[in-house]
Enzyme design. Structure first.
Site, PDB file in Angstrom:
ATOM      1  N   GLU A 190      -5.761  -0.963   3.580  1.00 36.78           N
ATOM      2  CA  GLU A 190      -5.427   0.168   2.710  1.00 36.78           C
ATOM      3  C   GLU A 190      -5.280  -0.208   1.244  1.00 36.78           C
ATOM      4  O   GLU A 190      -5.796   0.466   0.364  1.00 36.78           O
ATOM      5  CB  GLU A 190      -4.138   0.861   3.180  1.00 36.78           C
ATOM      6  N   HIS A 259       5.210   6.757  11.945  1.00 34.70           N
ATOM      7  CA  HIS A 259       4.026   7.608  11.827  1.00 34.70           C
ATOM      8  C   HIS A 259       4.380   9.073  11.588  1.00 34.70           C
ATOM      9  O   HIS A 259       3.547   9.946  11.783  1.00 34.70           O
ATOM     10  CB  HIS A 259       3.158   7.497  13.089  1.00 34.70           C
TER      11      HIS A 259
END
Lengths: 459, 335
Positions: A190, A259
């Protein structure tokens, strides 16, 4: 004219120091870069180097002198060809030119952090063209495809966006249409691909960077905040960064704490970028097209639970929604409810429940969190005199907290009750189904909050 | 404008003597500019952080001489030399250091944050190693647009231990991006020597081995060696053969920033490098020994460079502070 050697500042805060000792004597030849003297500050002893060539003509402040003010002339350098008589020409040594004083013009600082006072703004115009029934997922895909057809500089990159067709199938079919040059599968990296995207945007491309979920954007947050959003300012307006960071944000279902987090408040905190959060298929398509065309970095917060929901979505390829305008999804005169993303649907359900009890709620779909459509919120509150904010994120320093401050600043006299915030609970998201449900805003919580600000019934 | 006197465009000249003199002039310009910046800092005219490039001039000058228009440059916060080598106006750079409106960023960026899209210079970045993915993205852009450009992405020996460097190496090698990662190994990351920070510290050029990236160690104090390596490996990247790691063995004479008392190394160490390996003295000797130019010609260059720096300094002190209204400009395009 001999060159003055001035007492140097060796740190931004130094005002005076000790000239510990000279390492050159009068008459010594000096080359630029030679160490002339040692200076002691409260922190360290540092060497002072010559910035000019010549001969040390005269020492004005002897070694061992304490409390020598910064910029006091401490010696004189004779330039090549100058003889000692030139020293006498220096009558009263003149200190270094002080930096020009700041222009005494009052800084136009806004009275508060909130955006400027509400001026009447256009509402989102209602779309009257042809529509088709499609899911939010398909609307997002169509928005990207349409913009990629128009502008060859637009490309999509992220994990599993190509061959896999998107981890949540948002990019379905794009690889087939645009090929691997413009639909790029990245490694799981990322920070790397977010930074690469920003660099590509600096160079003139218009990347769409997909985070599989925004939870992973924390790996890349330095590139988003420090590189993407601050560079225009730091470059005095030269270096633009047209980039979209998009992906699902907030709680999905049963994926636990790491998450299930809302980043709206995190990114909306930062100047230099825009933050939008669509709810319906029309929002998704119209806002994503605007985001891709925008010359600034845009954070585009989707919601996994919305991907499969169907709406009537405009078919016109020119249809866009301007970033920065909210929309009233349901009109009402008793209480204003602000929401964004999936919570708009929950707020609308709550409004229906409230109607059955005789309370007409006005539901505002914020659509954009930065810039925030403060005019729409203030106008509505001036009508209803009551406000409930709804968000999935945590309460502390959240979007609701910002809106509460805004309303206090610009509509204090119109409020008939304190603003009530419905937020995610102030805990990491639990996994257990019952606890997860308790942690999130729902219809009963919004109904209770609305009734409370209307001073009706229980809470 | 200072750069107008450059004797040739980047690497285009065929006369070796002209090239040598240009290399000499470009290195000297950085040296004198940085000395002037140090002086202005001492006078309190430059604030905050100020990282000088003195000692490392051969790296950026030699590599820039091997580039061509359309290539892009990006580096960290020790960036003044890179800007001058890219052809940016010394006045604009110095005025940014003093935080004045005539600076490249109107005084809003400072020493670490300047940009010139016109010259292909993309900053000036203050977060160690953040420029590495950014430079990889610039290279991605060159490849995407098929413009034959190469990105020179500079990083220090301190940056090589940041994870994003390897995220970048991986993508650059995977996609054969035209990028040269220039590790400027000046032996100290702030006050920590490379031996105390890096495993296999003598072989930073091998940090790309795992990704199949060619890595070459170069004498970064010898501008001709730098230029030679630059020509070879920039051509390699331009031909579509993928990224390269060039480790430039160099040295900074000054502290990490202006307020560095340099307790982590001896004065003798610094003096020895200055006396034996100074890139400017080395080239001057070569020029004089080879009779490529006379002492008078070098002195003339010295005078020219000194005048440029004095003018930059005067401009940087005369240029006004930005107006208060600039506080709220350049936050978003169109707002």
């Amino acid at each position: 004219m001999p060159i003055q050697i001035l007492m140097p500042a060796l740190s931004p805060t130094m005002t005076e120091g000790k000239l510990a000792r000279w390492l050159k004597a009068e008459g010594d030849k000096i080359k630029s870069g030679d160490v002339l003297a040692e200076i002691e500050t409260d922190k360290a002893t540092m060497e002072m180097e010559a910035a000019d060539d010549g001969i040390l003509g005269r020492i004005l402040v002897q070694g061992g002198s304490e409390g020598v003010k910064v910029n006091t002339p401490i010696g004189l350098i004779l330039a090549e060809g100058e003889d000692k008589s030139a020293l006498e020409a220096v009558a009263a040594p003149v200190a270094a030119k002080a930096p020009a004083e700041p222009v005494p013009v009052p800084v136009p600082v806004p009275a508060v952090v909130s955006p400027a006072p509400a001026a009447p703004q256009p509402q989102q115009k209602a779309y009257t063209g042809p529509t088709k029934r499609q899911t939010v997922r398909e609307a997002l895909r169509d928005a990207m495809a349409e913009e990629m057809r128009c502008d060859p500089n637009v490309f999509l990159m992220g994990e599993e966006v190509g061959q896999y067709q998107g981890a949540y199938k948002v990019s379905q079919g794009l690889l087939d249409e645009f090929g691997p040059k413009r639909v790029i599968d990245t490694p799981i990296t990322e920070m790397g691909f977010a930074g690469l995207g920003v660099g590509a945007a600096f160079g003139g491309l218009r990347p769409i960077v997909e985070f599989m979920t925004f939870n992973f954007s924390m790996q890349a947050i330095d590139q988003i905040v420090n590189s993407a959003s601050k560079t225009l300012y730091m470059s005095g307006g030269q270096q633009t960064c047209p980039i979209v960071f998009r992906g699902p944000n907030g709680a999905a279902s049963r994926v636990a704490a790491q998450h299930s987090q809302c980043y709206a408040s995190w990114y909306a905190h930062c100047p230099g970028m825009k933050v939008v959060a669509p709810w319906s298929g029309m929002d998704a398509k119209g806002l994503l097209k605007s985001a891709i065309r925008d010359p600034n970095p845009v954070i585009f917060l989707e919601n996994e639970m919305m991907y499969g929901q169907s709406f009537d979505v405009p078919e016109d390829a020119d249809f866009t929604l301007p970033i920065g305008l909210a929309r009233i999804e349901r009109a009402g005169g008793d209480v204003t409810i602000t929401a964004f993303s999936r919570m708009v649907g929950v707020a609308l359900e709550a409004a229906e429940a409230l109607a059955k009890e005789g309370i007409e709620a006005e539901v505002i779909n914020l659509l954009s969190l930065r810039p925030l459509d403060s005019a729409a919120i203030i106008e509505s509150v001036k009508k209803t005199n009551r406000l409930v904010t709804v968000e999935e994120g945590w309460p502390f320093a959240g979007i609701g907290a910002e809106i509460a401050a805004l309303v206090m600043d610009q509509a204090f006299d119109w409020l008939d009750a304190p603003v009530n915030r419905v937020t995610g609970e102030d805990v990491p998201m639990p996994y257990a189904a019952n606890l997860e449900k308790l942690a999130l805003p729902d219809v009963p919580k919004i109904v209770a909050a609305a009734k409370a600000v209307c001073y009706r019934g229980q809470k | 404008m200072a750069t107008a006197k450059s004797t040739s465009s980047k690497g285009a000249s065929k006369s070796p003597s002209t090239d040598l003199l240009k290399l000499y002039r470009d290195m000297l310009l950085i040296r004198r500019f940085e000395e002037k910046a140090g002086q202005l800092y001492g006078m309190g005219l430059i604030g905050g952080f100020c990282h000088l490039y003195i000692g490392q001039e051969a790296v950026v000058v030699g590599l820039t001489a091997a580039t061509r228009p359309g290539d892009s440059f990006i580096t960290s916060y020790r960036d003044h030399g890179h800007m001058l080598a890219a052809g940016m106006d010394p006045k604009g750079v110095m005025a940014e250091l003093t935080g004045r409106v005539g600076g490249y960023s109107k005084g809003k960026g400072g020493s670490m944050h300047m940009f010139s899209r016109e010259k292909g210079f993309f900053g000036g970045h203050g977060i160690v190693a953040a420029q590495v993915p950014l430079g990889t993205g610039l290279a991605f852009g060159h490849k995407y647009r098929e413009d034959q450009g190469v990105c020179l992405c500079f990083l220090g020996d301190g940056a090589v231990n940041q994870g994003q460097v390897y995220e970048s190496f991986n993508m650059a090698a995977l996609w054969k991006l035209p990028v040269i990662y220039v590790i400027e190994n000046n032996r100290y990351g702030m006050g920590t020597s490379v031996e105390r920070a890096s495993a296999s510290s003598t072989e930073l050029h091998r940090r790309g081995d795992a990704y199949g990236i060619p890595g070459i160690a170069v004498d970064g104090m010898n501008v001709l060696e730098v230029e030679k390596a630059g020509r070879k490996w920039i051509a390699h990247a331009r031909e579509g053969k993928g990224p390269v790691v060039l480790e430039m063995k160099t040295y900074r004479y000054r502290g990490h920033s202006m307020s560095d008392p340099a307790k982590y190394r001896t004065k003798e160490e610094v003096s020895k490098v200055r006396a034996e390996h100074d890139p400017i003295d080395t080239l001057a000797k070569l020029i004089l020994d080879g009779k490529a130019a006379s002492e008078d010609q070098l002195k003339e260059i010295d005078r020219e460079v000194k005048e440029i720096c004095t003018n930059a300094s005067d401009f940087a002190q005369a240029s006004p502070l930005p107006e208060a209204k600039e506080l709220f400009t350049d936050i978003l395009v169109g707002i």
